[in-house]
Design a protein around this motif. Structure first.
Motif, PDB file in Angstrom:
ATOM      1  N   ALA A 249      -7.634  -3.121  11.424  1.00 25.20           N
ATOM      2  CA  ALA A 249      -8.269  -2.021  10.696  1.00 25.20           C
ATOM      3  C   ALA A 249      -7.489  -1.570   9.485  1.00 25.20           C
ATOM      4  CB  ALA A 249      -8.467  -0.842  11.645  1.00 25.20           C
ATOM      5  N   GLY A 250      -6.654  -2.426   8.956  1.00 24.07           N
ATOM      6  CA  GLY A 250      -5.849  -2.016   7.821  1.00 24.07           C
ATOM      7  C   GLY A 250      -4.762  -1.049   8.241  1.00 24.07           C
ATOM      8  N   VAL A 251      -3.994  -0.576   7.286  1.00 20.79           N
ATOM      9  CA  VAL A 251      -2.901   0.347   7.569  1.00 20.79           C
ATOM     10  C   VAL A 251      -3.203   1.666   6.875  1.00 20.79           C
ATOM     11  CG1 VAL A 251      -0.423   0.747   7.422  1.00 20.79           C
ATOM     12  CG2 VAL A 251      -1.294  -1.585   7.679  1.00 20.79           C
ATOM     13  N   PRO A 252      -3.488   2.711   7.661  1.00 22.71           N
ATOM     14  CA  PRO A 252      -3.875   3.981   7.050  1.00 22.71           C
ATOM     15  C   PRO A 252      -2.681   4.817   6.628  1.00 22.71           C
ATOM     16  CG  PRO A 252      -3.888   4.222   9.422  1.00 22.71           C
ATOM     17  CD  PRO A 252      -3.497   2.778   9.132  1.00 22.71           C
ATOM     18  N   SER A 253      -2.917   5.739   5.718  1.00 22.79           N
ATOM     19  CA  SER A 253      -1.955   6.794   5.474  1.00 22.79           C
ATOM     20  C   SER A 253      -2.103   7.773   6.628  1.00 22.79           C
ATOM     21  CB  SER A 253      -2.254   7.506   4.155  1.00 22.79           C
ATOM     22  OG  SER A 253      -2.152   6.603   3.081  1.00 22.79           O
ATOM     23  N   GLU A 254      -1.061   8.535   6.899  1.00 24.05           N
ATOM     24  CA  GLU A 254      -1.133   9.475   8.011  1.00 24.05           C
ATOM     25  C   GLU A 254      -1.883  10.715   7.560  1.00 24.05           C
ATOM     26  OE1 GLU A 254       2.547  11.070   9.753  1.00 24.05           O
ATOM     27  OE2 GLU A 254       1.820  10.187  11.622  1.00 24.05           O
ATOM     28  N   TRP A 255      -2.881  11.110   8.330  1.00 21.63           N
ATOM     29  CA  TRP A 255      -3.687  12.292   8.009  1.00 21.63           C
ATOM     30  C   TRP A 255      -3.287  13.401   8.965  1.00 21.63           C
ATOM     31  CZ3 TRP A 255      -7.706  12.698   4.283  1.00 21.63           C
ATOM     32  CH2 TRP A 255      -7.903  11.528   3.541  1.00 21.63           C
ATOM     33  N   ILE A 256      -2.521  14.376   8.450  1.00 26.02           N
ATOM     34  CA  ILE A 256      -2.086  15.518   9.237  1.00 26.02           C
ATOM     35  C   ILE A 256      -2.584  16.781   8.554  1.00 26.02           C
ATOM     36  CG2 ILE A 256      -0.099  16.798  10.140  1.00 26.02           C
ATOM     37  CD1 ILE A 256       1.488  14.243  10.103  1.00 26.02           C
ATOM     38  N   GLY A 257      -3.163  17.666   9.306  1.00 23.45           N
ATOM     39  CA  GLY A 257      -3.648  18.908   8.721  1.00 23.45           C
ATOM     40  C   GLY A 257      -3.421  20.076   9.651  1.00 23.45           C
ATOM     41  N   SER A 258      -3.502  21.264   9.128  1.00 20.34           N
ATOM     42  CA  SER A 258      -3.285  22.462   9.933  1.00 20.34           C
ATOM     43  C   SER A 258      -4.532  23.336   9.963  1.00 20.34           C
ATOM     44  CB  SER A 258      -2.123  23.268   9.347  1.00 20.34           C
ATOM     45  OG  SER A 258      -2.398  23.588   7.995  1.00 20.34           O
ATOM     46  N   GLY A 259      -5.648  22.789   9.497  1.00 21.47           N
ATOM     47  CA  GLY A 259      -6.866  23.577   9.442  1.00 21.47           C
ATOM     48  C   GLY A 259      -7.105  24.174   8.081  1.00 21.47           C
ATOM     49  N   GLU A 260      -6.273  23.809   7.113  1.00 22.07           N
ATOM     50  CA  GLU A 260      -6.482  24.285   5.747  1.00 22.07           C
ATOM     51  C   GLU A 260      -7.599  23.468   5.094  1.00 22.07           C
ATOM     52  OE1 GLU A 260      -4.990  26.934   4.396  1.00 22.07           O
ATOM     53  OE2 GLU A 260      -4.033  27.198   6.347  1.00 22.07           O
ATOM     54  N   PRO A 261      -8.367  24.055   4.190  1.00 22.63           N
ATOM     55  CA  PRO A 261      -9.469  23.324   3.546  1.00 22.63           C
ATOM     56  C   PRO A 261      -8.998  22.030   2.900  1.00 22.63           C
ATOM     57  CG  PRO A 261      -9.602  25.656   3.034  1.00 22.63           C
ATOM     58  CD  PRO A 261      -8.291  25.453   3.742  1.00 22.63           C
ATOM     59  N   ASN A 355       2.644  19.221  14.992  1.00 13.70           N
ATOM     60  CA  ASN A 355       1.459  19.127  14.140  1.00 13.70           C
ATOM     61  C   ASN A 355       0.901  17.719  14.241  1.00 13.70           C
ATOM     62  OD1 ASN A 355      -0.537  19.773  12.333  1.00 13.70           O
ATOM     63  ND2 ASN A 355       0.768  19.612  10.521  1.00 13.70           N
ATOM     64  N   TYR A 356      -0.039  17.509  15.140  1.00 12.85           N
ATOM     65  CA  TYR A 356      -0.540  16.170  15.443  1.00 12.85           C
ATOM     66  C   TYR A 356      -1.424  15.629  14.320  1.00 12.85           C
ATOM     67  CZ  TYR A 356       1.070  17.159  20.161  1.00 12.85           C
ATOM     68  OH  TYR A 356       1.834  17.481  21.249  1.00 12.85           O
ATOM     69  N   ALA A 357      -1.285  14.327  14.071  1.00 13.25           N
ATOM     70  CA  ALA A 357      -2.119  13.655  13.072  1.00 13.25           C
ATOM     71  C   ALA A 357      -3.441  13.238  13.706  1.00 13.25           C
ATOM     72  CB  ALA A 357      -1.399  12.426  12.533  1.00 13.25           C
ATOM     73  N   ALA A 358      -4.483  13.176  12.886  1.00 15.01           N
ATOM     74  CA  ALA A 358      -5.775  12.665  13.352  1.00 15.01           C
ATOM     75  C   ALA A 358      -5.664  11.161  13.592  1.00 15.01           C
ATOM     76  CB  ALA A 358      -6.851  12.955  12.316  1.00 15.01           C
ATOM     77  N   LYS A 359      -6.441  10.660  14.537  1.00 16.42           N
ATOM     78  CA  LYS A 359      -6.381   9.248  14.914  1.00 16.42           C
ATOM     79  C   LYS A 359      -6.950   8.359  13.807  1.00 16.42           C
ATOM     80  CE  LYS A 359      -4.820  10.279  19.015  1.00 16.42           C
ATOM     81  NZ  LYS A 359      -3.412  10.005  19.379  1.00 16.42           N
ATOM     82  N   SER A 360      -6.253   7.258  13.558  1.00 15.52           N
ATOM     83  CA  SER A 360      -6.677   6.297  12.535  1.00 15.52           C
ATOM     84  C   SER A 360      -7.665   5.293  13.118  1.00 15.52           C
ATOM     85  CB  SER A 360      -5.463   5.552  11.988  1.00 15.52           C
ATOM     86  OG  SER A 360      -4.917   4.696  13.002  1.00 15.52           O
ATOM     87  N   CYS A 361      -8.248   4.473  12.253  1.00 14.35           N
ATOM     88  CA  CYS A 361      -9.153   3.413  12.715  1.00 14.35           C
ATOM     89  C   CYS A 361      -8.433   2.457  13.665  1.00 14.35           C
ATOM     90  CB  CYS A 361      -9.711   2.636  11.519  1.00 14.35           C
ATOM     91  SG  CYS A 361     -10.807   3.605  10.453  1.00 14.35           S
TER      92      CYS A 361
END
Length: 470
Positions: A249-261, A355-361
């Motif tokens: 699935a390729g190599v994703p960048s890490e997507w981490i957020g805290s609920g900010e827009p 602060n957990y990252a969202a799961k990648s493909c």
């Protein structure tokens, strides 16, 4: 500048550098494979690969100034050898899978080598060719004259015969065993005699590419035999296992957020239904639909979908409102006791406050068949086609698009199928086939899909154009 990778790195590196260099290189190799799966032309593939190299793995020429060439070469060198470790390994129960990954790695590395070779300045290329013994024999003038008629018949050049003959007269030839240039033999671009292929200098690169591929295959076999105790290193094995899945699935960048827009606009709980219909990839849309149908999601489904929404910009307060309304068949007391803590935990407000990252493909693909994995991998062909039409027919996807999508699914290029769906369903925003989410890049993360979709929609709204939405 091209590199033959003859000598392994003999210097100390941190585990972080070990992984980072390999991941950045793997991003490029995975995009190269995606380009092949999407049937891009050679020029298109070169454009995409060069853009990815500039972003993740720049390698300037020796003559370049004001750049740290030593650091660039170190990263290139180390990343290649770490990936050798990742793809050389095989186990008894995974032999077929490992062999397939190894083959794909060699093909992608060879393509990267070819792209760099084509882009190199003539002086850099000559320097590389003179640094190695390619075991070819120069054809002298007497031998060229002896076989002139046969050589000229195979020579590819101008359609104007006099111009072609003139170019032929100035061409140098080399002899190699015909087995080293099977591509040229297949295309009838070489003269064969006595087991030798007479290769014109302008086709010399074919010998170089074949040599690189053979050398890399041999090196992977030697590496596998030389490192029988590699599996004992608990620091390295998890990294290598993760790297070896990069082609899925390729190599994703890490997507981490805290609920900010994420796109400049606050997301409210009541907006999620509309966003899901317009902007979510199929994996997250399926979870959302299951949640609406069953008024519940299992633990890992809640975790994956909750992290996705968090990174998208749903605040903790709005997340609690969203999940409470979704779980409307249980009491407040049960919700607070059994679910509220986990929601706050995923936002880093409970437990170890991470602060957990969202799961990648990649993570969704390797999670096993479930209702919270990747539909492109885990659905049956019939169910997938039905789901695609019911989910995206209002977004422009038609039954005539299914054959192309299903072909990439059958070949195991699940993220490429998802990327093609993105292109089709966002064609009204000006997204063309092959563009992906920008600069030809493929989908590697659900949040990447949703964020780009929302970005395109917002840009169109600001430009005053209208979008038809059911």
């Amino acid at each position: 500048m091209v590199h033959s990778y003859d000598k392994p790195p003999l210097y100390d590196v941190t585990v972080e550098e070990f992984e980072r260099c390999a991941l950045d290189r793997l991003r490029i190799l995975a995009e190269i494979e995606s380009s092949a799966a999407r049937n891009r032309s050679w020029e298109e593939l070169k454009t995409v690969t060069n853009a990815q190299c500039l972003k993740y793995l720049p390698l300037h020429a020796t003559s370049a100034k004001s750049v740290d060439r030593d650091s660039e070469r170190r990263k290139d060198h180390l990343g290649h050898y770490v990936l050798r470790l990742a793809f050389c390994r095989s186990t008894a129960d995974q032999t077929n899978t490992r062999e397939d990954l190894r083959r794909r790695f060699v093909k992608a590395e060879s393509t990267l080598f070819r792209v760099r070779y084509d882009e190199d300045a003539t002086s850099e290329r000559e320097l590389f060719l003179n640094s190695r013994d390619f075991n070819w024999t120069a054809v002298d003038a007497a031998e060229k004259t002896k076989y002139r008629r046969e050589l000229l018949a195979c020579y590819i050049g101008s359609k104007i015969e006099t111009v072609r003959e003139q170019a032929f007269e100035g061409e140098r030839y080399y002899k190699v065993k015909w087995t080293r240039v099977p591509d040229l033999v297949e295309k009838r671009r070489v003269f064969l005699r006595g087991g030798w292929a007479y290769v014109p200098a302008k086709e010399q690169s074919s010998i170089v590419f074949q040599e690189f591929e053979v050398h890399l295959n041999r090196a992977l076999e030697l590496t596998a035999r030389a490192l029988p105790r590699l599996d004992e290193d608990t620091r390295i094995i998890p990294i290598l296992d993760n790297l070896s899945q990069g082609f899925l699935a390729g190599v994703p960048s890490e997507w981490i957020g805290s609920g900010e827009p994420a796109n400049g606009d606050e997301i409210k709980a009541e907006m999620v239904d509309g966003l899901a219909k317009k902007h979510f990839p199929m994996c997250m849309r399926a979870m959302h639909d299951n949640l609406r149908r069953d008024h519940h999601l299992k633990h890992f489904g809640r975790l994956n979908y909750g992290l996705f929404l968090k990174v998208l910009g749903l605040s903790i307060d709005e997340a609690i409102v969203f999940w409470r309304k979704s779980f409307d068949r249980i009491t407040d007391d049960k919700f607070n006791k059994e679910y509220k803590y986990n929601i706050r935990h995923s936002y880093g407000l409970e437990g170890k406050r991470a602060n957990y990252a969202a799961k990648s493909c990649m993570q969704l693909l390797t999670s096993g068949p479930s209702d919270h994995g990747c539909p492109y991998r885990h659905y049956s062909p019939e169910n997938l086609q039905t789901a695609l039409l019911s989910t995206y027919s209002s977004r422009g996807l038609t039954s005539t698009d299914l054959s192309e999508i299903m072909a990439t699914v059958k070949a195991g290029h699940y993220h490429v199928a998802c990327t093609r769906v993105f292109e089709i369903t966002h064609s009204s925003f000006g997204v063309k086939k092959g563009e992906g989410v920008g600069n030809g890049e493929s989908i590697t993360h659900p949040n990447q899909y949703a964020s780009k979709s929302m970005e395109l929609y917002k840009a169109q709204q600001e430009s005053g154009e209208s979008m038809v939405v059911d």
